[in-house]
Design a protein around this motif. Structure first.
Motif, PDB file in Angstrom:
ATOM      1  N   SER A   1     -29.963 -17.129 -12.049  1.00  0.00           N
ATOM      2  CA  SER A   1     -30.165 -18.109 -11.177  1.00  0.00           C
ATOM      3  C   SER A   1     -30.576 -19.748 -11.889  1.00  0.00           C
ATOM      4  CB  SER A   1     -31.354 -17.978 -10.195  1.00  0.00           C
ATOM      5  OG  SER A   1     -32.515 -17.680 -11.041  1.00  0.00           O
ATOM      6  N   SER A  32     -26.413 -19.360  -5.046  1.00  0.00           N
ATOM      7  CA  SER A  32     -27.481 -20.123  -4.935  1.00  0.00           C
ATOM      8  C   SER A  32     -27.116 -21.598  -4.614  1.00  0.00           C
ATOM      9  CB  SER A  32     -28.603 -20.245  -6.381  1.00  0.00           C
ATOM     10  OG  SER A  32     -27.459 -20.591  -7.439  1.00  0.00           O
ATOM     11  N   GLU A  40     -31.696 -18.907  -2.805  1.00  0.00           N
ATOM     12  CA  GLU A  40     -31.185 -17.820  -3.673  1.00  0.00           C
ATOM     13  C   GLU A  40     -31.000 -16.382  -2.876  1.00  0.00           C
ATOM     14  OE1 GLU A  40     -33.362 -17.131  -7.418  1.00  0.00           O
ATOM     15  OE2 GLU A  40     -33.370 -19.109  -7.865  1.00  0.00           O
TER      16      GLU A  40
END
Length: 248
Positions: free
Chosen positions: A10, A87, A105
């Motif tokens: 992420s 995300s 996310e």
């Protein structure tokens, strides 16, 4: 705070930070008008070692910046298991760069989480926890922070020198903490679109138990992040290297 390798993807997609001397903070102005990277679609090849197992995959990222707004939408896939992360970050662009409003996310087999920068109440909120933090200026999420670094490099290139240190308060899924980045030297790296020179920027680890993050921003490619590597103390790592750049 240590971030596990499973959350490291992420951060790639995973920047209001300003590059200033180490005694100053990122929230200060870098220029009268922030010079954000132009919109682009980026594709990355992923290689990793997790618990002794070698893995490969790919990631796609859509970066858009127009009319005082930005958005970052990404998707990461690993071999065998398929999609492991989605995300998105979006917000405004001002004279300091990116001003996040929301970050979402969705990780493999988990519910989506949302981080909200409530500008009216000046508070950062999390759907996955009851924790809150005051907004003082310059805060970023893990998706936006890298793009803010690129904005700093483009807006104030004279200050983006080897040895400089920048810091920001970065919000994750459940909480937030101060991060520091050190600008290194330009290095020649191999990518899927050819060899190129890229400036290495590294997140400063607080302890030897913290995850290490290194990223490379390429001046010849609008300062896009062309490589990023997440390294764990136990030797596990995830490395993502650019394989395609398309401008809309």
């Amino acid at each position: 705070m240590k971030y596990k390798a499973s959350s490291a993807f992420s951060l790639l997609f995973v920047t209001s930070m300003l590059l200033v001397p180490s005694t100053q903070v990122l929230a200060q102005k870098a220029s009268r008008t922030a010079n954000v990277p132009p919109s682009a679609d980026l594709t990355y090849a992923i290689s990793a070692v997790q618990k002794g197992l070698s893995l490969n995959g790919n990631a796609s990222l859509q970066w858009r910046a127009d009319d005082g707004r930005y958005s970052i939408a990404s998707e990461t896939r690993a071999s065998i298991v398929g999609k492991i992360l989605e995300s998105k970050s979006e917000g405004r662009i001002d004279s300091n760069g990116l001003v996040p409003q929301t970050s979402v996310e969705k990780r493999f087999r988990k519910e989506a989480t949302t981080t909200t920068f409530d500008r009216d109440a000046n508070v950062i909120r999390f759907s996955a926890s009851d924790q809150t933090y005051p907004i003082k200026g310059g805060e970023q999420d893990r998706n936006s922070v890298i793009w803010q670094l690129a904005t700093i490099a483009r807006s104030t290139p004279a200050k983006f020198k080897s040895g400089s240190t920048v810091s920001a308060f970065v919000a994750g899924q459940k909480n937030a903490e101060a991060w520091s980045f050190k600008v290194g030297k330009a290095e020649n790296i191999k990518t899927g679109i050819g060899d190129m020179s890229a400036v290495k920027v590294s997140k400063v680890a607080g302890t030897d138990k913290d995850q290490k993050i290194d990223l490379w921003l390429a001046p010849s490619q609008n300062w896009y992040p062309v490589r990023i590597r997440f390294s764990e103390p136990d030797g596990d790592f995830i490395e993502q290297t650019i394989s395609k750049i398309t401008t809309p």
